[in-house]
Scaffold this motif. Sequence first.
Motif, PDB file in Angstrom:
ATOM      1  N   CYS A 193      28.204  -6.806 -13.563  1.00  0.00           N
ATOM      2  CA  CYS A 193      27.819  -5.739 -12.640  1.00  0.00           C
ATOM      3  C   CYS A 193      26.410  -5.963 -12.100  1.00  0.00           C
ATOM      4  O   CYS A 193      25.553  -6.549 -12.770  1.00  0.00           O
ATOM      5  N   LEU A 194      26.185  -5.454 -10.889  1.00  0.00           N
ATOM      6  CA  LEU A 194      24.886  -5.570 -10.231  1.00  0.00           C
ATOM      7  C   LEU A 194      24.313  -4.175 -10.010  1.00  0.00           C
ATOM      8  O   LEU A 194      24.982  -3.304  -9.448  1.00  0.00           O
ATOM      9  N   TYR A 195      23.064  -3.982 -10.457  1.00  0.00           N
ATOM     10  CA  TYR A 195      22.383  -2.690 -10.308  1.00  0.00           C
ATOM     11  C   TYR A 195      21.073  -2.871  -9.552  1.00  0.00           C
ATOM     12  O   TYR A 195      20.486  -3.959  -9.533  1.00  0.00           O
ATOM     13  N   LYS A 196      20.614  -1.771  -8.949  1.00  0.00           N
ATOM     14  CA  LYS A 196      19.380  -1.792  -8.160  1.00  0.00           C
ATOM     15  C   LYS A 196      18.389  -0.751  -8.665  1.00  0.00           C
ATOM     16  O   LYS A 196      18.770   0.354  -9.038  1.00  0.00           O
ATOM     17  N   PHE A 197      17.116  -1.130  -8.669  1.00  0.00           N
ATOM     18  CA  PHE A 197      16.027  -0.204  -8.986  1.00  0.00           C
ATOM     19  C   PHE A 197      15.036  -0.233  -7.824  1.00  0.00           C
ATOM     20  O   PHE A 197      14.519  -1.293  -7.464  1.00  0.00           O
ATOM     21  N   SER A 198      14.796   0.908  -7.202  1.00  0.00           N
ATOM     22  CA  SER A 198      13.883   1.005  -6.064  1.00  0.00           C
ATOM     23  C   SER A 198      12.551   1.588  -6.516  1.00  0.00           C
ATOM     24  O   SER A 198      12.518   2.508  -7.336  1.00  0.00           O
ATOM     25  N   PHE A 199      11.467   1.049  -5.961  1.00  0.00           N
ATOM     26  CA  PHE A 199      10.143   1.505  -6.379  1.00  0.00           C
ATOM     27  C   PHE A 199       9.150   1.264  -5.250  1.00  0.00           C
ATOM     28  O   PHE A 199       9.432   0.563  -4.269  1.00  0.00           O
ATOM     29  N   LEU A 200       7.946   1.850  -5.408  1.00  0.00           N
ATOM     30  CA  LEU A 200       6.878   1.665  -4.438  1.00  0.00           C
ATOM     31  C   LEU A 200       5.989   0.512  -4.860  1.00  0.00           C
ATOM     32  O   LEU A 200       5.678   0.365  -6.033  1.00  0.00           O
ATOM     33  N   SER A 201       5.587  -0.299  -3.916  1.00  0.00           N
ATOM     34  CA  SER A 201       4.720  -1.436  -4.190  1.00  0.00           C
ATOM     35  C   SER A 201       3.381  -0.939  -4.726  1.00  0.00           C
ATOM     36  O   SER A 201       2.718  -0.122  -4.085  1.00  0.00           O
ATOM     37  N   PRO A 202       2.950  -1.410  -5.935  1.00  0.00           N
ATOM     38  CA  PRO A 202       1.701  -0.917  -6.530  1.00  0.00           C
ATOM     39  C   PRO A 202       0.478  -1.095  -5.647  1.00  0.00           C
ATOM     40  O   PRO A 202      -0.371  -0.242  -5.586  1.00  0.00           O
ATOM     41  N   ASN A 203       0.387  -2.219  -4.921  1.00  0.00           N
ATOM     42  CA  ASN A 203      -0.810  -2.450  -4.125  1.00  0.00           C
ATOM     43  C   ASN A 203      -0.911  -1.485  -2.949  1.00  0.00           C
ATOM     44  O   ASN A 203      -1.995  -1.206  -2.459  1.00  0.00           O
ATOM     45  N   LYS A 204       0.228  -0.950  -2.491  1.00  0.00           N
ATOM     46  CA  LYS A 204       0.182   0.010  -1.404  1.00  0.00           C
ATOM     47  C   LYS A 204      -0.102   1.421  -1.916  1.00  0.00           C
ATOM     48  O   LYS A 204      -0.803   2.186  -1.274  1.00  0.00           O
ATOM     49  N   THR A 205       0.457   1.780  -3.062  1.00  0.00           N
ATOM     50  CA  THR A 205       0.241   3.121  -3.571  1.00  0.00           C
ATOM     51  C   THR A 205      -1.196   3.327  -4.044  1.00  0.00           C
ATOM     52  O   THR A 205      -1.632   4.451  -4.241  1.00  0.00           O
ATOM     53  N   MET A 206      -1.937   2.236  -4.244  1.00  0.00           N
ATOM     54  CA  MET A 206      -3.339   2.365  -4.625  1.00  0.00           C
ATOM     55  C   MET A 206      -4.182   2.906  -3.476  1.00  0.00           C
ATOM     56  O   MET A 206      -5.270   3.417  -3.672  1.00  0.00           O
ATOM     57  N   HIS A 207      -3.664   2.806  -2.235  1.00  0.00           N
ATOM     58  CA  HIS A 207      -4.416   3.244  -1.064  1.00  0.00           C
ATOM     59  C   HIS A 207      -3.534   4.113  -0.160  1.00  0.00           C
ATOM     60  O   HIS A 207      -3.214   3.736   0.961  1.00  0.00           O
ATOM     61  N   PRO A 208      -3.096   5.265  -0.649  1.00  0.00           N
ATOM     62  CA  PRO A 208      -2.135   6.077   0.099  1.00  0.00           C
ATOM     63  C   PRO A 208      -2.676   6.589   1.423  1.00  0.00           C
ATOM     64  O   PRO A 208      -1.900   6.898   2.324  1.00  0.00           O
ATOM     65  N   LEU A 209      -4.010   6.697   1.569  1.00  0.00           N
ATOM     66  CA  LEU A 209      -4.563   7.203   2.814  1.00  0.00           C
ATOM     67  C   LEU A 209      -4.670   6.109   3.871  1.00  0.00           C
ATOM     68  O   LEU A 209      -4.751   6.391   5.068  1.00  0.00           O
ATOM     69  N   ASN A 210      -4.666   4.868   3.443  1.00  0.00           N
ATOM     70  CA  ASN A 210      -4.859   3.762   4.371  1.00  0.00           C
ATOM     71  C   ASN A 210      -3.548   3.126   4.823  1.00  0.00           C
ATOM     72  O   ASN A 210      -3.446   2.649   5.937  1.00  0.00           O
ATOM     73  N   GLU A 211      -2.556   3.112   3.936  1.00  0.00           N
ATOM     74  CA  GLU A 211      -1.308   2.437   4.269  1.00  0.00           C
ATOM     75  C   GLU A 211      -0.121   3.248   3.778  1.00  0.00           C
ATOM     76  O   GLU A 211      -0.197   3.932   2.769  1.00  0.00           O
ATOM     77  N   LYS A 212       0.960   3.136   4.507  1.00  0.00           N
ATOM     78  CA  LYS A 212       2.203   3.759   4.076  1.00  0.00           C
ATOM     79  C   LYS A 212       2.774   2.971   2.904  1.00  0.00           C
ATOM     80  O   LYS A 212       2.854   1.742   2.965  1.00  0.00           O
ATOM     81  N   PRO A 213       3.155   3.648   1.812  1.00  0.00           N
ATOM     82  CA  PRO A 213       3.695   2.919   0.653  1.00  0.00           C
ATOM     83  C   PRO A 213       4.903   2.075   1.036  1.00  0.00           C
ATOM     84  O   PRO A 213       5.740   2.480   1.826  1.00  0.00           O
ATOM     85  N   GLU A 214       4.954   0.888   0.485  1.00  0.00           N
ATOM     86  CA  GLU A 214       6.041  -0.039   0.777  1.00  0.00           C
ATOM     87  C   GLU A 214       7.123   0.084  -0.281  1.00  0.00           C
ATOM     88  O   GLU A 214       6.846   0.011  -1.477  1.00  0.00           O
ATOM     89  N   LYS A 215       8.358   0.267   0.155  1.00  0.00           N
ATOM     90  CA  LYS A 215       9.478   0.401  -0.763  1.00  0.00           C
ATOM     91  C   LYS A 215      10.070  -0.971  -1.068  1.00  0.00           C
ATOM     92  O   LYS A 215      10.260  -1.778  -0.173  1.00  0.00           O
ATOM     93  N   ASN A 216      10.335  -1.206  -2.338  1.00  0.00           N
ATOM     94  CA  ASN A 216      10.885  -2.485  -2.788  1.00  0.00           C
ATOM     95  C   ASN A 216      12.074  -2.248  -3.709  1.00  0.00           C
ATOM     96  O   ASN A 216      12.259  -1.149  -4.239  1.00  0.00           O
ATOM     97  N   ASN A 217      12.845  -3.293  -3.893  1.00  0.00           N
ATOM     98  CA  ASN A 217      13.997  -3.219  -4.792  1.00  0.00           C
ATOM     99  C   ASN A 217      13.924  -4.333  -5.827  1.00  0.00           C
ATOM    100  O   ASN A 217      13.518  -5.454  -5.516  1.00  0.00           O
ATOM    101  N   GLU A 218      14.317  -4.001  -7.048  1.00  0.00           N
ATOM    102  CA  GLU A 218      14.564  -5.004  -8.075  1.00  0.00           C
ATOM    103  C   GLU A 218      16.040  -4.943  -8.417  1.00  0.00           C
ATOM    104  O   GLU A 218      16.641  -3.867  -8.454  1.00  0.00           O
ATOM    105  N   TRP A 219      16.617  -6.122  -8.687  1.00  0.00           N
ATOM    106  CA  TRP A 219      18.048  -6.208  -8.966  1.00  0.00           C
ATOM    107  C   TRP A 219      18.258  -6.679 -10.402  1.00  0.00           C
ATOM    108  O   TRP A 219      17.502  -7.501 -10.921  1.00  0.00           O
ATOM    109  N   TYR A 220      19.307  -6.146 -11.013  1.00  0.00           N
ATOM    110  CA  TYR A 220      19.613  -6.477 -12.412  1.00  0.00           C
ATOM    111  C   TYR A 220      21.104  -6.750 -12.575  1.00  0.00           C
ATOM    112  O   TYR A 220      21.950  -6.042 -12.008  1.00  0.00           O
ATOM    113  N   LEU A 221      21.411  -7.783 -13.346  1.00  0.00           N
ATOM    114  CA  LEU A 221      22.781  -8.056 -13.751  1.00  0.00           C
ATOM    115  C   LEU A 221      23.011  -7.452 -15.126  1.00  0.00           C
ATOM    116  O   LEU A 221      22.133  -7.500 -15.991  1.00  0.00           O
ATOM    117  N   ILE A 222      24.202  -6.914 -15.320  1.00  0.00           N
ATOM    118  CA  ILE A 222      24.610  -6.428 -16.642  1.00  0.00           C
ATOM    119  C   ILE A 222      25.788  -7.290 -17.081  1.00  0.00           C
ATOM    120  O   ILE A 222      26.865  -7.249 -16.490  1.00  0.00           O
TER     121      ILE A 222
END
Length: 221
Positions: free
Chosen positions: A131-160
């Motif tokens: 099986c293939l699963y997805k985990f979505s999260f915000l890029s840490p380097n973007k969330t460090m500067h929320p007033l300067n940049e829009k947070p970037e959404k990323n995905n990590e994938w996992y096999l079970i």
Amino acid sequence: MTTSARISFLLLTSLLIACPNVLARKAKGFIINNQNDTIKGWINLPTHDFSTNAYYLSGFDSEMLHQEVHFKNGKKEQWQTYGPKQIKQFEFSYKNETITFTSFKLSLKSIVETDKGRERFLKLEYKGAVCLYKFSFLSPNKTMHPLNEKPEKNNEWYLISPTGDVIPVRTKEEVKNMHDLLQKAGIDNQYIQLIPANTNFKAIKSVLQNYDNWLGEHQNK
């Protein structure tokens, strides 16, 4: 924006902040608790995107569901909040799609040490022998500067794997290429040899789909 439109927007925003469930979207579904009991009810779909502070006019914020889910098993019951340590799985139907989240303990990329080995709900993207699963999260380097940049959404994938192993779909010390990844997932070596070792990890879903077709053909012989 006209004055009347601006007033309407402010009133709607104030209402949503004061009563976040007013425009909440609900979907029929169920949870599976740690005792393997299936409980039918309603899933509350989050409509507030905390990364942008915006509200969804359609759809919902699936990223929030990796952290927790709000569920009730009857119209008169109160909403209960469950995290990935409290239940094993939840599932609901939305716009003719069945959406499943399952609890797993992950080894996460994080700048916060305590976040690296936490449980999360992963979204099922493909169900098969592996099986293939997805985990979505915000890029840490973007969330460090929320007033300067829009947070970037990323995905990590996992096999079970069939034995329940959680395998990140990314290169690391013991996983150099697609062959290494498939071997860790317990995929038949005969099939692995049909796949070029340098196949991009982005093709993992089609690789798994083809594997299930390959299994079906060989099991019927």
